[in-house]
Design an enzyme around this catalytic site. Structure first.
Site, PDB file in Angstrom:
ATOM      1  N   ASN A  88      49.099  40.362  46.867  1.00  0.00           N
ATOM      2  CA  ASN A  88      49.610  39.276  46.027  1.00  0.00           C
ATOM      3  C   ASN A  88      49.015  39.500  44.640  1.00  0.00           C
ATOM      4  O   ASN A  88      47.837  39.224  44.419  1.00  0.00           O
ATOM      5  CB  ASN A  88      49.180  37.917  46.601  1.00  0.00           C
ATOM      6  CG  ASN A  88      49.545  36.770  45.673  1.00  0.00           C
ATOM      7  OD1 ASN A  88      50.284  36.952  44.707  1.00  0.00           O
ATOM      8  ND2 ASN A  88      49.016  35.586  45.961  1.00  0.00           N
ATOM      9  N   TRP A  89      49.853  40.010  43.747  1.00  0.00           N
ATOM     10  CA  TRP A  89      49.337  40.362  42.417  1.00  0.00           C
ATOM     11  C   TRP A  89      49.081  39.144  41.544  1.00  0.00           C
ATOM     12  O   TRP A  89      48.481  39.266  40.483  1.00  0.00           O
ATOM     13  CB  TRP A  89      50.328  41.299  41.718  1.00  0.00           C
ATOM     14  CG  TRP A  89      50.264  42.708  42.193  1.00  0.00           C
ATOM     15  CD1 TRP A  89      49.405  43.225  43.124  1.00  0.00           C
ATOM     16  CD2 TRP A  89      51.079  43.797  41.741  1.00  0.00           C
ATOM     17  NE1 TRP A  89      49.643  44.581  43.275  1.00  0.00           N
ATOM     18  CE2 TRP A  89      50.672  44.954  42.441  1.00  0.00           C
ATOM     19  CE3 TRP A  89      52.121  43.919  40.813  1.00  0.00           C
ATOM     20  CZ2 TRP A  89      51.253  46.194  42.237  1.00  0.00           C
ATOM     21  CZ3 TRP A  89      52.719  45.148  40.604  1.00  0.00           C
ATOM     22  CH2 TRP A  89      52.288  46.286  41.317  1.00  0.00           C
ATOM     23  N   LYS A  90      49.596  37.989  41.966  1.00  0.00           N
ATOM     24  CA  LYS A  90      49.462  36.779  41.139  1.00  0.00           C
ATOM     25  C   LYS A  90      50.005  37.083  39.732  1.00  0.00           C
ATOM     26  O   LYS A  90      50.968  37.825  39.605  1.00  0.00           O
ATOM     27  CB  LYS A  90      48.009  36.283  41.161  1.00  0.00           C
ATOM     28  CG  LYS A  90      47.504  36.141  42.608  1.00  0.00           C
ATOM     29  CD  LYS A  90      46.221  35.399  42.752  1.00  0.00           C
ATOM     30  CE  LYS A  90      45.852  35.305  44.239  1.00  0.00           C
ATOM     31  NZ  LYS A  90      44.647  34.531  44.489  1.00  0.00           N
TER      32      LYS A  90
ATOM     33  N   HIS B 140      51.656  29.119  48.495  1.00  0.00           N
ATOM     34  CA  HIS B 140      50.301  29.592  48.194  1.00  0.00           C
ATOM     35  C   HIS B 140      49.478  28.408  47.680  1.00  0.00           C
ATOM     36  O   HIS B 140      50.001  27.534  46.987  1.00  0.00           O
ATOM     37  CB  HIS B 140      50.341  30.716  47.153  1.00  0.00           C
ATOM     38  CG  HIS B 140      49.020  31.394  47.004  1.00  0.00           C
ATOM     39  ND1 HIS B 140      47.994  30.857  46.253  1.00  0.00           N
ATOM     40  CD2 HIS B 140      48.535  32.532  47.543  1.00  0.00           C
ATOM     41  CE1 HIS B 140      46.940  31.655  46.343  1.00  0.00           C
ATOM     42  NE2 HIS B 140      47.238  32.672  47.115  1.00  0.00           N
TER      43      HIS B 140
ATOM     44  N   GLU C 207      47.514  28.112  45.332  1.00  0.00           N
ATOM     45  CA  GLU C 207      47.546  27.936  43.870  1.00  0.00           C
ATOM     46  C   GLU C 207      48.809  27.189  43.454  1.00  0.00           C
ATOM     47  O   GLU C 207      48.798  26.398  42.521  1.00  0.00           O
ATOM     48  CB  GLU C 207      47.446  29.313  43.182  1.00  0.00           C
ATOM     49  CG  GLU C 207      46.025  29.870  43.307  1.00  0.00           C
ATOM     50  CD  GLU C 207      45.922  31.376  43.330  1.00  0.00           C
ATOM     51  OE1 GLU C 207      46.892  32.066  42.976  1.00  0.00           O
ATOM     52  OE2 GLU C 207      44.844  31.874  43.722  1.00  0.00           O
TER      53      GLU C 207
ATOM     54  N   GLU D 145      44.829  31.184  54.589  1.00  0.00           N
ATOM     55  CA  GLU D 145      43.939  31.441  53.458  1.00  0.00           C
ATOM     56  C   GLU D 145      43.063  30.219  53.199  1.00  0.00           C
ATOM     57  O   GLU D 145      43.508  29.257  52.557  1.00  0.00           O
ATOM     58  CB  GLU D 145      44.755  31.741  52.195  1.00  0.00           C
ATOM     59  CG  GLU D 145      45.634  32.967  52.305  1.00  0.00           C
ATOM     60  CD  GLU D 145      45.942  33.561  50.939  1.00  0.00           C
ATOM     61  OE1 GLU D 145      45.709  34.762  50.773  1.00  0.00           O
ATOM     62  OE2 GLU D 145      46.395  32.828  50.039  1.00  0.00           O
TER      63      GLU D 145
ATOM     64  N   GLY E 278      44.573  39.387  47.223  1.00  0.00           N
ATOM     65  CA  GLY E 278      44.738  39.210  45.786  1.00  0.00           C
ATOM     66  C   GLY E 278      44.049  40.327  45.020  1.00  0.00           C
ATOM     67  O   GLY E 278      44.586  41.427  44.855  1.00  0.00           O
ATOM     68  N   GLY E 279      42.840  40.053  44.561  1.00  0.00           N
ATOM     69  CA  GLY E 279      42.121  40.962  43.664  1.00  0.00           C
ATOM     70  C   GLY E 279      42.104  42.426  44.094  1.00  0.00           C
ATOM     71  O   GLY E 279      42.361  43.322  43.276  1.00  0.00           O
TER      72      GLY E 279
ATOM     73  N   SER F 112      39.396  36.943  49.768  1.00  0.00           N
ATOM     74  CA  SER F 112      38.351  37.944  49.530  1.00  0.00           C
ATOM     75  C   SER F 112      38.373  39.085  50.542  1.00  0.00           C
ATOM     76  O   SER F 112      37.321  39.587  50.957  1.00  0.00           O
ATOM     77  CB  SER F 112      36.968  37.275  49.469  1.00  0.00           C
ATOM     78  OG  SER F 112      36.917  36.352  48.392  1.00  0.00           O
TER      79      SER F 112
ATOM     80  N   GLY G 200      39.364  34.490  45.921  1.00  0.00           N
ATOM     81  CA  GLY G 200      38.844  34.932  44.634  1.00  0.00           C
ATOM     82  C   GLY G 200      37.371  34.616  44.423  1.00  0.00           C
ATOM     83  O   GLY G 200      36.868  34.702  43.306  1.00  0.00           O
TER      84      GLY G 200
HETATM   85  O1  LIG Z   1      44.965  34.258  47.276  1.00  0.00           O
HETATM   86  C1  LIG Z   1      44.821  35.338  47.832  1.00  0.00           C
HETATM   87  C2  LIG Z   1      45.984  36.115  48.262  1.00  0.00           C
HETATM   88  O2  LIG Z   1      47.125  35.337  48.241  1.00  0.00           O
HETATM   89  C3  LIG Z   1      43.488  35.926  48.048  1.00  0.00           C
HETATM   90  O3  LIG Z   1      42.981  36.331  46.828  1.00  0.00           O
HETATM   91  P1  LIG Z   1      41.658  37.258  46.802  1.00  0.00           P
HETATM   92  O4  LIG Z   1      41.936  38.415  47.719  1.00  0.00           O
HETATM   93  O5  LIG Z   1      41.541  37.670  45.368  1.00  0.00           O
HETATM   94  O6  LIG Z   1      40.542  36.408  47.297  1.00  0.00           O
END
Ligand SMILES: O=C(CO)COP(=O)(O)O
Length: 250
Positions: free
Chosen positions: A9-11, A94, A96, A166, A233-234, A212, A172
């Site tokens: 998930n590149w956000k 998600h 967010e 999640e 994500g990251g 994470s 993050g």
């Molecule tokens: O929100 C996430 C994937 O959708 C998780 O993010 P991280 O892997 O950066 O913690």
């Protein structure tokens, strides 16, 4: 047998040229037998990524969609538009989006319906806030979110859904859930799906852990009996790291 699925998930990261360079680096390498690799990228990069992914086993996904097909919804993108591009997956609900864009369980459910209407596979996110975990409400929160997301979804559709568990406090932050805790909640979510449908449907649904996840811990999560993949994500933003995540899911 549930096929492991690693989704990046590149956000809100990467321009078109950055996305193209990433894809050139992962092509061939993030294509591993027995593991599904998905890149969920910003809307602006999707046409280039879909084109680049042709003839590869890497699937391309969006991070959101509107539940209506079209209309006066300034700034929104619909399932019709995503399907037209050749996108295969879409992340829905998600945390967010729930937190910053006021997405309710009802909206999440409408979006799941919209995804199926247009032949897109939903990756439905559920998970608790830190204060909910501390109040021992993790399973209740996941149950409410899961049941709401699946409202009106047939068993034939349900088996195609990917659920991403999640825990919000793990996103993050570098504070990942232990694999045992994630397994416990994910097994519970599977039992919630069994309650909505039946055991066979619940056995078929793939449930990812997210929060994470890194190349050095992905295999531990995937080693758990109920964890079928990761939403990352990251660590999905660098090509080398994304390749290691997919390799770690073997
Ligand atoms: O929100 C996430 C994937 O959708 C998780 O993010 P991280 O892997 O950066 O913690």
């Amino acid at each position: 047998m549930r096929k492991p699925i690693i989704a990046g998930n590149w956000k809100m990261f990467k321009t078109v040229s950055e996305a193209a360079a990433f894809f050139a680096d992962v092509k061939g390498k993030a294509e591993i037998d027995g593991v599904e690799a998905v890149i969920c990228a910003p809307f602006t990069t999707l046409p280039a990524l879909v084109e680049a992914a042709k003839g590869t086993t890497i699937a391309i996904g969006a991070q959101n969609l509107h539940f209506e097909d079209n209309g006066a919804f300034t700034g929104e993108i619909s399932g019709v538009m995503l399907k037209d591009l050749g996108v295969q997956y879409v992340i829905i609900g998600h945390s967010e989006r729930r937190a910053y864009f006021a997405e309710s369980d009802e909206i999440v459910n409408k979006k799941v319906h919209a995804a199926f209407k247009h032949g897109l596979t939903p990756i439905v996110c559920v998970g608790e806030k830190l204060e909910e975990r501390e109040a021992d409400q993790t399973k209740d929160v996941c149950k409410v979110q899961t049941e709401a997301a699946f409202q009106g979804i047939s068993a034939a559709q349900a088996v195609q859904v990917v659920i991403a568990y999640e825990p919000i406090w793990a996103i993050g932050t570098g504070k990942s859930s232990t694999s045992a805790d994630a397994e416990d909640v994910i097994a519970y979510i599977r039992s919630v799906v069994a309650g909505l449908y039946d055991a066979a449907t619940a056995e078929a649904v793939r449930i990812q852990y997210g929060g994470s996840v890194k190349p050095n811990n992905v295999a531990e999560y995937l080693g758990q009996p109920n964890i079928d993949g990761a939403l990352v994500g990251g660590a999905s933003l660098e090509a080398a790291s994304f390749i290691q995540l997919v390799e770690g899911a073997k």
